[in-house]
Each structure stands twice: as C-alpha cells, then as structure tokens.
Design an enzyme around this catalytic site. Structure first.
Site, PDB file in Angstrom:
ATOM      1  N   ASP A   7       0.864  -1.189   0.000  1.00 42.58           N
ATOM      2  CA  ASP A   7       0.000   0.000   0.000  1.00 42.58           C
ATOM      3  C   ASP A   7       0.896   1.233   0.000  1.00 42.58           C
ATOM      4  O   ASP A   7       1.859   1.313   0.763  1.00 42.58           O
ATOM      5  CB  ASP A   7      -0.910  -0.020   1.247  1.00 42.58           C
ATOM      6  CG  ASP A   7      -2.034   0.999   1.152  1.00 42.58           C
ATOM      7  OD1 ASP A   7      -1.736   2.206   0.947  1.00 42.58           O
ATOM      8  OD2 ASP A   7      -3.197   0.613   1.271  1.00 42.58           O
ATOM      9  N   ILE A   8       0.581   2.169  -0.855  1.00 47.03           N
ATOM     10  CA  ILE A   8       1.429   3.352  -1.018  1.00 47.03           C
ATOM     11  C   ILE A   8       1.311   4.313   0.185  1.00 47.03           C
ATOM     12  O   ILE A   8       2.198   5.124   0.430  1.00 47.03           O
ATOM     13  CB  ILE A   8       1.115   4.075  -2.361  1.00 47.03           C
ATOM     14  CG1 ILE A   8       2.311   4.862  -2.852  1.00 47.03           C
ATOM     15  CG2 ILE A   8      -0.140   4.916  -2.276  1.00 47.03           C
ATOM     16  CD1 ILE A   8       3.491   4.050  -3.269  1.00 47.03           C
ATOM     17  N   HIS A  61     -10.005  -5.534  -2.872  1.00 48.12           N
ATOM     18  CA  HIS A  61      -8.668  -5.748  -2.314  1.00 48.12           C
ATOM     19  C   HIS A  61      -8.760  -6.051  -0.830  1.00 48.12           C
ATOM     20  O   HIS A  61      -9.617  -5.543  -0.127  1.00 48.12           O
ATOM     21  CB  HIS A  61      -7.767  -4.535  -2.550  1.00 48.12           C
ATOM     22  CG  HIS A  61      -8.346  -3.224  -2.128  1.00 48.12           C
ATOM     23  ND1 HIS A  61      -9.283  -2.550  -2.888  1.00 48.12           N
ATOM     24  CD2 HIS A  61      -8.143  -2.466  -1.024  1.00 48.12           C
ATOM     25  CE1 HIS A  61      -9.616  -1.435  -2.285  1.00 48.12           C
ATOM     26  NE2 HIS A  61      -8.955  -1.350  -1.141  1.00 48.12           N
ATOM     27  N   HIS A 118      -6.687  -5.775   2.679  1.00 50.66           N
ATOM     28  CA  HIS A 118      -5.551  -5.149   3.364  1.00 50.66           C
ATOM     29  C   HIS A 118      -4.948  -6.161   4.329  1.00 50.66           C
ATOM     30  O   HIS A 118      -5.667  -6.763   5.141  1.00 50.66           O
ATOM     31  CB  HIS A 118      -6.020  -3.958   4.211  1.00 50.66           C
ATOM     32  CG  HIS A 118      -6.505  -2.772   3.446  1.00 50.66           C
ATOM     33  ND1 HIS A 118      -5.725  -1.664   3.196  1.00 50.66           N
ATOM     34  CD2 HIS A 118      -7.715  -2.490   2.913  1.00 50.66           C
ATOM     35  CE1 HIS A 118      -6.428  -0.761   2.529  1.00 50.66           C
ATOM     36  NE2 HIS A 118      -7.647  -1.236   2.342  1.00 50.66           N
TER      37      HIS A 118
HETATM   38  P1  5GP Z   1      -9.875   1.389   0.356  1.00 50.89           P
HETATM   39  O1  5GP Z   1     -10.426   1.357  -1.048  1.00 50.89           O
HETATM   40  O2  5GP Z   1      -9.725   0.014   0.938  1.00 50.89           O
HETATM   41  O3  5GP Z   1     -10.650   2.310   1.246  1.00 50.89           O
HETATM   42  O4  5GP Z   1      -8.409   2.017   0.279  1.00 50.89           O
HETATM   43  C1  5GP Z   1      -7.611   1.879  -0.845  1.00 50.89           C
HETATM   44  C2  5GP Z   1      -6.162   1.700  -0.414  1.00 50.89           C
HETATM   45  O5  5GP Z   1      -5.382   1.684  -1.606  1.00 50.89           O
HETATM   46  C3  5GP Z   1      -5.611   2.814   0.469  1.00 50.89           C
HETATM   47  O6  5GP Z   1      -5.019   2.250   1.630  1.00 50.89           O
HETATM   48  C4  5GP Z   1      -4.584   3.523  -0.423  1.00 50.89           C
HETATM   49  O7  5GP Z   1      -3.443   3.972   0.278  1.00 50.89           O
HETATM   50  C5  5GP Z   1      -4.223   2.460  -1.424  1.00 50.89           C
HETATM   51  N1  5GP Z   1      -3.885   3.022  -2.737  1.00 50.89           N
HETATM   52  C6  5GP Z   1      -4.606   3.923  -3.445  1.00 50.89           C
HETATM   53  N2  5GP Z   1      -4.014   4.196  -4.619  1.00 50.89           N
HETATM   54  C7  5GP Z   1      -2.890   3.439  -4.650  1.00 50.89           C
HETATM   55  C8  5GP Z   1      -1.858   3.279  -5.622  1.00 50.89           C
HETATM   56  O8  5GP Z   1      -1.841   3.895  -6.692  1.00 50.89           O
HETATM   57  N3  5GP Z   1      -0.848   2.427  -5.321  1.00 50.89           N
HETATM   58  C9  5GP Z   1      -0.829   1.712  -4.150  1.00 50.89           C
HETATM   59  N4  5GP Z   1       0.201   0.895  -3.954  1.00 50.89           N
HETATM   60  N5  5GP Z   1      -1.781   1.841  -3.205  1.00 50.89           N
HETATM   61  C10 5GP Z   1      -2.806   2.699  -3.459  1.00 50.89           C
END
Ligand code: 5GP
Length: 131
Positions: A29-30, A93, A95
């Site tokens: 995660d970035i 996804h 985590h």
């Molecule tokens: P969620 O959709 O579960 O609420 O969060 C999406 C997750 O994806 C976040 O923790 C965010 O930091 C991560 N994320 C969003 N865009 C990118 C990206 O371009 N690259 C990576 N490696 N992680 C990402």
C-alpha cells in the site's frame, strides 16, 4: 475506465510488488498504516469483494494467506490484521497489516512514509519469504 489497480496489473503505474500469479497480485500500500501493509487483489477487476465468483473468491483468500505468512516472517508484529474496506478504490482488495493492537488497524491514523528504496527493500524481503 480501468481502476488504478488494473493499471498497476497492466504495468501502466508502478507498484512495489510482493507476489503475483496468474489470477492475483499483492503489492505494498502506497500510504501504509504499518511497514509491510500490503494489498491483495484479483487481476479480474471486480469492485465489491462479495461479487467475486466463488472459486476466485476462495483463491484470493488462499493467496492472501501465503502473503500474510511472508509479511509475518519479515515484520515484527503480533498478527497480520485483515480488513476489507474498498471505499477508495473500486477494485476488490484485502488489506494485510502487521499489528500489535486494534489501534494499528485505525485508518484515520496518519500514514507512514517510506522512501522508494525502503519500499523496494520491504517488498523484496517479503517476497523472498513467501513460500
Ligand atoms: P480502500 O479502497 O480500501 O478504502 O483504500 C484503498 C487503499 O489503496 C488505500 O489504503 C490507499 O493507500 C491504497 N492506494 C490507493 N491508490 C494506490 C496506488 O496507486 N498504489 C498503491 N500501492 N496503493 C494505493
């Protein structure tokens, strides 16, 4: 339009990859909550995790299990926390987050910063510990 994660799968956007097979990809995660915070995705773009068809759904969690063991071997922690949110990126996804306490799973906390060398090093180490 493709999700940002599909663009990662297709190599259009860089990511620190941890593991990959025909159907799944794991990458850091970035904006991590902890060192080793990893996302595990199906290559097939499906927004909502419970819309993934059964064989693929089970495979996603089997793949995540292997990755979690690799993370646990590398990052000091009590357990690997597992959560699914999916409000930000419409591509299912999981985590995987190294945790000591429930506080470590609090997404409202400030995220950690790592240099690209550090991210690459963490990904490489985890990758080497996935059996
Ligand atoms: P969620 O959709 O579960 O609420 O969060 C999406 C997750 O994806 C976040 O923790 C965010 O930091 C991560 N994320 C969003 N865009 C990118 C990206 O371009 N690259 C990576 N490696 N992680 C990402």
């Amino acid at each position: 339009m493709s999700s940002i994660f599909t663009r990662i799968i297709n190599g259009e956007i860089p990511a620190y990859k941890v593991a990959e097979d025909e159907n799944f990809l794991a990458f850091l995660d970035i904006n991590p909550l902890a060192k080793g915070h990893t996302l595990v995705i199906p290559k097939k773009e499906v927004d909502y995790i419970f819309d993934i068809e059964d064989p693929l759904y089970a495979g996603l969690f089997e793949f995540a299990k292997k990755v979690a063991k690799g993370i646990k071997a590398v990052v000091p922690c009590t357990k690997i926390g597992v959560t699914v949110i999916g409000l930000e990126v419409p591509h299912a996804h999981i985590h995987l987050i190294p945790i000591y306490s429930i506080y470590d799973m609090d997404f409202s906390r400030p995220k950690l910063k790592f240099s690209s060398d550090e991210f690459a090093g963490i990904a490489k180490e985890i990758s080497a510990n996935i059996i």
